[in-house]
Design a protein around this motif. Structure first.
Motif, PDB file in Angstrom:
ATOM      1  N   PHE A  11       0.837  -1.198   0.000  1.00  0.00           N
ATOM      2  CA  PHE A  11       0.000   0.000   0.000  1.00  0.00           C
ATOM      3  C   PHE A  11       0.875   1.253   0.000  1.00  0.00           C
ATOM      4  CE2 PHE A  11      -2.244  -3.418   2.129  1.00  0.00           C
ATOM      5  CZ  PHE A  11      -3.406  -3.489   1.384  1.00  0.00           C
ATOM      6  N   PRO A  12       1.188   1.798  -1.172  1.00  0.00           N
ATOM      7  CA  PRO A  12       2.049   2.996  -1.249  1.00  0.00           C
ATOM      8  C   PRO A  12       1.509   4.179  -0.469  1.00  0.00           C
ATOM      9  CG  PRO A  12       1.759   1.993  -3.414  1.00  0.00           C
ATOM     10  CD  PRO A  12       0.810   1.301  -2.491  1.00  0.00           C
ATOM     11  N   ALA A  13       0.194   4.247  -0.278  1.00  0.00           N
ATOM     12  CA  ALA A  13      -0.384   5.378   0.450  1.00  0.00           C
ATOM     13  C   ALA A  13       0.051   5.418   1.908  1.00  0.00           C
ATOM     14  CB  ALA A  13      -1.909   5.335   0.369  1.00  0.00           C
TER      15      ALA A  13
ATOM     16  N   PHE B  18      -4.703   5.232   4.683  1.00  0.00           N
ATOM     17  CA  PHE B  18      -3.772   4.146   4.401  1.00  0.00           C
ATOM     18  C   PHE B  18      -4.414   2.765   4.371  1.00  0.00           C
ATOM     19  CE2 PHE B  18      -3.529   4.906   8.973  1.00  0.00           C
ATOM     20  CZ  PHE B  18      -3.596   3.639   9.514  1.00  0.00           C
ATOM     21  N   TYR B  19      -5.675   2.642   4.777  1.00  0.00           N
ATOM     22  CA  TYR B  19      -6.345   1.347   4.663  1.00  0.00           C
ATOM     23  C   TYR B  19      -7.849   1.554   4.779  1.00  0.00           C
ATOM     24  CZ  TYR B  19      -6.327  -3.756   4.619  1.00  0.00           C
ATOM     25  OH  TYR B  19      -6.473  -5.075   4.248  1.00  0.00           O
ATOM     26  N   THR B  20      -8.626   0.714   4.075  1.00  0.00           N
ATOM     27  CA  THR B  20     -10.083   0.863   4.040  1.00  0.00           C
ATOM     28  C   THR B  20     -10.762  -0.491   4.220  1.00  0.00           C
ATOM     29  OG1 THR B  20      -9.914   2.764   2.548  1.00  0.00           O
ATOM     30  CG2 THR B  20     -12.041   1.640   2.652  1.00  0.00           C
ATOM     31  N   TYR B  21     -11.835  -0.494   5.016  1.00  0.00           N
ATOM     32  CA  TYR B  21     -12.674  -1.681   5.182  1.00  0.00           C
ATOM     33  C   TYR B  21     -14.082  -1.347   4.701  1.00  0.00           C
ATOM     34  CZ  TYR B  21      -9.284  -4.122   8.159  1.00  0.00           C
ATOM     35  OH  TYR B  21      -8.166  -4.764   8.643  1.00  0.00           O
ATOM     36  N   ALA B  22     -14.686  -2.244   3.940  1.00  0.00           N
ATOM     37  CA  ALA B  22     -16.079  -2.115   3.528  1.00  0.00           C
ATOM     38  C   ALA B  22     -16.929  -3.036   4.393  1.00  0.00           C
ATOM     39  CB  ALA B  22     -16.242  -2.470   2.055  1.00  0.00           C
ATOM     40  N   ILE B  23     -17.952  -2.491   5.037  1.00  0.00           N
ATOM     41  CA  ILE B  23     -18.796  -3.256   5.951  1.00  0.00           C
ATOM     42  C   ILE B  23     -20.255  -3.098   5.534  1.00  0.00           C
ATOM     43  CG2 ILE B  23     -19.615  -3.436   8.340  1.00  0.00           C
ATOM     44  CD1 ILE B  23     -16.905  -2.544   9.267  1.00  0.00           C
TER      45      ILE B  23
ATOM     46  N   LEU C  92     -23.587   1.909  14.143  1.00  0.00           N
ATOM     47  CA  LEU C  92     -23.754   1.908  12.693  1.00  0.00           C
ATOM     48  C   LEU C  92     -25.195   1.553  12.358  1.00  0.00           C
ATOM     49  CD1 LEU C  92     -20.612   0.041  11.263  1.00  0.00           C
ATOM     50  CD2 LEU C  92     -21.013   2.512  11.379  1.00  0.00           C
ATOM     51  N   ALA C  93     -25.791   2.309  11.457  1.00  0.00           N
ATOM     52  CA  ALA C  93     -27.136   2.001  10.994  1.00  0.00           C
ATOM     53  C   ALA C  93     -27.071   0.896   9.948  1.00  0.00           C
ATOM     54  CB  ALA C  93     -27.782   3.255  10.404  1.00  0.00           C
ATOM     55  N   ALA C  94     -28.193   0.260   9.705  1.00  0.00           N
ATOM     56  CA  ALA C  94     -28.246  -0.782   8.680  1.00  0.00           C
ATOM     57  C   ALA C  94     -27.841  -0.209   7.329  1.00  0.00           C
ATOM     58  CB  ALA C  94     -29.652  -1.367   8.604  1.00  0.00           C
ATOM     59  N   GLY C  95     -27.029  -0.975   6.585  1.00  0.00           N
ATOM     60  CA  GLY C  95     -26.595  -0.516   5.271  1.00  0.00           C
ATOM     61  C   GLY C  95     -25.110  -0.734   5.054  1.00  0.00           C
ATOM     62  N   ALA C  96     -24.593  -0.171   3.964  1.00  0.00           N
ATOM     63  CA  ALA C  96     -23.181  -0.298   3.607  1.00  0.00           C
ATOM     64  C   ALA C  96     -22.384   0.861   4.203  1.00  0.00           C
ATOM     65  CB  ALA C  96     -23.024  -0.314   2.094  1.00  0.00           C
ATOM     66  N   HIS C  97     -21.198   0.535   4.733  1.00  0.00           N
ATOM     67  CA  HIS C  97     -20.353   1.550   5.369  1.00  0.00           C
ATOM     68  C   HIS C  97     -18.902   1.351   4.954  1.00  0.00           C
ATOM     69  CE1 HIS C  97     -23.650   2.794   8.019  1.00  0.00           C
ATOM     70  NE2 HIS C  97     -23.910   1.498   8.151  1.00  0.00           N
ATOM     71  N   THR C  98     -18.155   2.447   4.987  1.00  0.00           N
ATOM     72  CA  THR C  98     -16.733   2.415   4.681  1.00  0.00           C
ATOM     73  C   THR C  98     -15.952   2.951   5.868  1.00  0.00           C
ATOM     74  OG1 THR C  98     -17.158   2.778   2.328  1.00  0.00           O
ATOM     75  CG2 THR C  98     -14.929   3.186   3.105  1.00  0.00           C
ATOM     76  N   ILE C  99     -15.066   2.122   6.411  1.00  0.00           N
ATOM     77  CA  ILE C  99     -14.192   2.520   7.512  1.00  0.00           C
ATOM     78  C   ILE C  99     -12.825   2.850   6.918  1.00  0.00           C
ATOM     79  CG2 ILE C  99     -13.206   1.856   9.731  1.00  0.00           C
ATOM     80  CD1 ILE C  99     -16.258   1.957   9.719  1.00  0.00           C
ATOM     81  N   LYS C 100     -12.402   4.119   7.054  1.00  0.00           N
ATOM     82  CA  LYS C 100     -11.127   4.555   6.497  1.00  0.00           C
ATOM     83  C   LYS C 100     -10.128   4.826   7.615  1.00  0.00           C
ATOM     84  CE  LYS C 100     -13.164   6.784   2.411  1.00  0.00           C
ATOM     85  NZ  LYS C 100     -13.310   8.066   1.669  1.00  0.00           N
ATOM     86  N   PHE C 101      -9.050   4.048   7.641  1.00  0.00           N
ATOM     87  CA  PHE C 101      -7.971   4.302   8.589  1.00  0.00           C
ATOM     88  C   PHE C 101      -7.062   5.387   8.008  1.00  0.00           C
ATOM     89  CE2 PHE C 101      -9.366   0.280  10.288  1.00  0.00           C
ATOM     90  CZ  PHE C 101      -9.140   0.429  11.646  1.00  0.00           C
TER      91      PHE C 101
END
Length: 230
Positions: free
Chosen positions: A90-92, A110-115, A192-201
């Protein structure tokens, strides 16, 4: 016959052990004692580490989505001793603050999780992120005596709120400079509410203004990420 009559009489309220007036579907009075499930003991469960010479040792009890009791912890994600974030992939994770930068700070994701969750939940996040600090991208050691603050945190979706912030301040004025890996750690609980979320570190490096040149390599050691739903 007596037991059958007692059960029938209280069938709509519940079953009582040690009481004829159960207040729940299953009601054990204090004269009966505790509940014992032999499938969870040290001999039958690989997740029970109880020792014969330490019978007072206890272990957390969990319930799965079907309501089954278990000692096994199954979080959403758990690096569990492995490296959660590999710097080489991860170059970022290379964070650069240029000399004389106007606001004296620079940020990167520098890192992302899709939940994706189907109902409202509480999310627990624990992280441990490593980094090295240098004067520039040639990995020259810092020796100017200027302080640098390296902060890590995460954001949710398009929000700007910083969750789980952790910071370290670094400076050195020795002629030869010093180096060594530093870690930021934090634990948070967020709804978190129901649905798609993105956690960005994310990470940010900041100095006095005008900025002094700083190069931060993130995720250089064994990094840990743990997430669990409630």
């Amino acid at each position: 016959m007596t037991l059958l009559i007692a059960f029938t009489t209280n069938a709509q309220t519940g079953v009582g052990v040690g009481t004829t007036s159960p207040q729940q579907k299953l009601h054990l009075t204090n004269s009966v004692g505790t509940v014992r499930i032999e499938g969870l003991n040290k001999n039958n469960s690989p997740y029970n580490g109880g020792l014969i010479n330490d019978p007072a040792t206890t272990y957390p009890l969990y319930v799965d989505c079907n309501g089954v009791l278990t000692l096994k912890l199954d979080p959403y994600t758990n690096s569990d001793g492995s490296d959660a974030i590999d710097n080489s992939l991860f170059p970022a994770t290379n964070l650069i603050l240029l000399a004389a930068d106007a606001d004296g700070k620079e940020e990167t994701t520098f890192y992302t999780y899709a939940i994706n969750v189907t109902r409202n939940i509480m999310l627990e996040i624990k992280y441990n992120i490593s980094f090295d600090v240098y004067a520039n991208n040639t990995l020259a050691k810092v020796n100017d005596g200027a302080a640098r603050r390296i902060s890590t945190y995460y954001t949710v979706d398009a929000g700007t709120r910083r969750y789980g912030p952790a910071s370290k301040c670094y400076f050195n004025n020795a002629a030869t400079g010093v180096e060594g890996t530093i870690f930021n750690s934090s634990t948070t609980y967020i709804p978190l509410a129901a649905g798609a979320h993105t956690i960005k570190f994310k990470a940010e490096v900041s100095t006095a203004v005008p900025a002094v040149a700083t190069y931060v390599k993130l995720a250089v050691d064994t990094d840990a990420v743990f997430m669990r739903f409630y």
